[in-house]
Design an enzyme around this catalytic site. Sequence first.
Site, mmCIF file in Angstrom:
data_model
loop_
_atom_site.group_PDB
_atom_site.id
_atom_site.type_symbol
_atom_site.label_atom_id
_atom_site.label_comp_id
_atom_site.label_asym_id
_atom_site.label_seq_id
_atom_site.Cartn_x
_atom_site.Cartn_y
_atom_site.Cartn_z
ATOM 1 N N HIS A 191 0.860 -1.197 0.000
ATOM 2 C CA HIS A 191 0.000 0.000 0.000
ATOM 3 C C HIS A 191 0.887 1.236 0.000
ATOM 4 C CE1 HIS A 191 1.301 -0.597 4.123
ATOM 5 N NE2 HIS A 191 1.093 0.701 4.316
ATOM 6 N N ASP A 193 0.920 5.189 1.946
ATOM 7 C CA ASP A 193 0.318 5.669 3.188
ATOM 8 C C ASP A 193 -0.624 6.861 3.039
ATOM 9 O OD1 ASP A 193 1.456 3.673 4.695
ATOM 10 O OD2 ASP A 193 3.157 4.874 5.378
ATOM 11 N N HIS A 263 4.746 0.030 -0.183
ATOM 12 C CA HIS A 263 5.499 -0.854 0.710
ATOM 13 C C HIS A 263 4.585 -1.867 1.368
ATOM 14 C CE1 HIS A 263 3.997 2.541 3.061
ATOM 15 N NE2 HIS A 263 3.956 1.697 4.082
ATOM 16 N N ARG A 273 6.755 -9.165 16.408
ATOM 17 C CA ARG A 273 7.494 -8.042 15.795
ATOM 18 C C ARG A 273 6.833 -6.743 16.216
ATOM 19 N NH1 ARG A 273 6.612 -4.480 11.288
ATOM 20 N NH2 ARG A 273 8.175 -4.557 9.639
HETATM 21 O O1 LIG Z 1 5.538 -2.145 10.252
HETATM 22 C C1 LIG Z 1 5.979 -1.877 9.136
HETATM 23 O O2 LIG Z 1 7.150 -2.150 8.811
HETATM 24 C C2 LIG Z 1 5.100 -1.194 8.108
HETATM 25 C C3 LIG Z 1 3.714 -0.865 8.561
HETATM 26 C C4 LIG Z 1 2.987 0.000 7.570
HETATM 27 O O3 LIG Z 1 3.356 0.117 6.442
HETATM 28 C C5 LIG Z 1 1.798 0.773 7.987
HETATM 29 O O4 LIG Z 1 1.330 0.589 9.121
HETATM 30 O O5 LIG Z 1 1.307 1.581 7.178
HETATM 31 FE FE LIG Z 2 2.440 1.845 5.492
#
Ligand SMILES: O=C(O)CCC(=O)C(=O)O
Ligand SMILES: [Fe+2]
Length: 290
Positions: A191, A193, A263, A273
């Site tokens: 996606h 952001d 990403h 994680r």
């Molecule tokens: O936790 C991550 O590495 C990415 C999370 C992400 O892309 C988001 O929450 O928009």
């Molecule tokens: Fe993100």
Amino acid sequence: MEHLGTGFKDPDPWTPAVLIPEALREELREDHEKRTWDHEPPQPKPLIYWKDVLLLEGVTLTQDARQLNGSERAVLDGLLTPDECGVLLQLAKDAAGAGARSGYRGRRSPHTPHERFEGLTVLKAAQLAQAGTVGSQGARLLLEAGERVRALTQAYFSPERPLHLSFTHLVCRSAIEGEQEQRMDLSHPVHADNCVLDPDTGECWREPPAYTYRDYSGLLYLNDDFQGGDLFFTEPDALTVTAQVHPRCGRLVAFSSGGENPHGVWAVTRGRRCALALWHTWAAEHREQA
Ligand SMILES: O=C(O)CCC(=O)C(=O)O
Ligand SMILES: [Fe+2]
């Protein structure tokens, strides 16, 4: 460096004076006065390089945009000490434990049925600290870490224009045991952001339901004792991977929030994680209320 002493010009932007501690300003002034300009008269003096901000904080630039095959992306290390990561991990754990007592624990991830998802906002952390459910040290550090990320992100990407935090989210993703064989999905699908990505055309629509006011994203990682879970960037087709980042304590991945930075996160197949996700905005009216 073969060109040392021949009028080296740093192409990077400057950091506004407000970000520079007085002690460093003084040092820079002295440093500047000592320098000999053999081949060129002194240029109008920029106040500081973002690199000085990084050095001051003990932070290193691990990968820049070129190394990450993109335009506005960077990986920085050393934003948190191992102890600080420990404090924030404990905060996440205690907050999740409080959720357990109130019946909210064990929520499946909004992205995949194979992981559990725990999210904590700054406001919630403050409330839990007030109620004595989590330590106040953790709640304070959450705010402080956010400010470190904000200051660096602004110095690095937006030195001329103040950035505000619009949302801070401490997120842990845990693999659900026994459900990981032959898993094909992602922990977080690809996606962008601040826009809705259309992988077929490669366009990204900056309109709702996207959070269109997000300008820069930051992911500050807290641990690496899990399997899978690397962050990756793709071309706008959402398929062609252009760069990959392995999380670790104190590592920040910062990038512009638009369609130039699609990403996702690979499946977390073992362990938990945790990362602090931070979104920055130029729009003061979207500033986070804490
Ligand atoms: O936790 C991550 O590495 C990415 C999370 C992400 O892309 C988001 O929450 O928009
Ligand atoms: Fe993100």
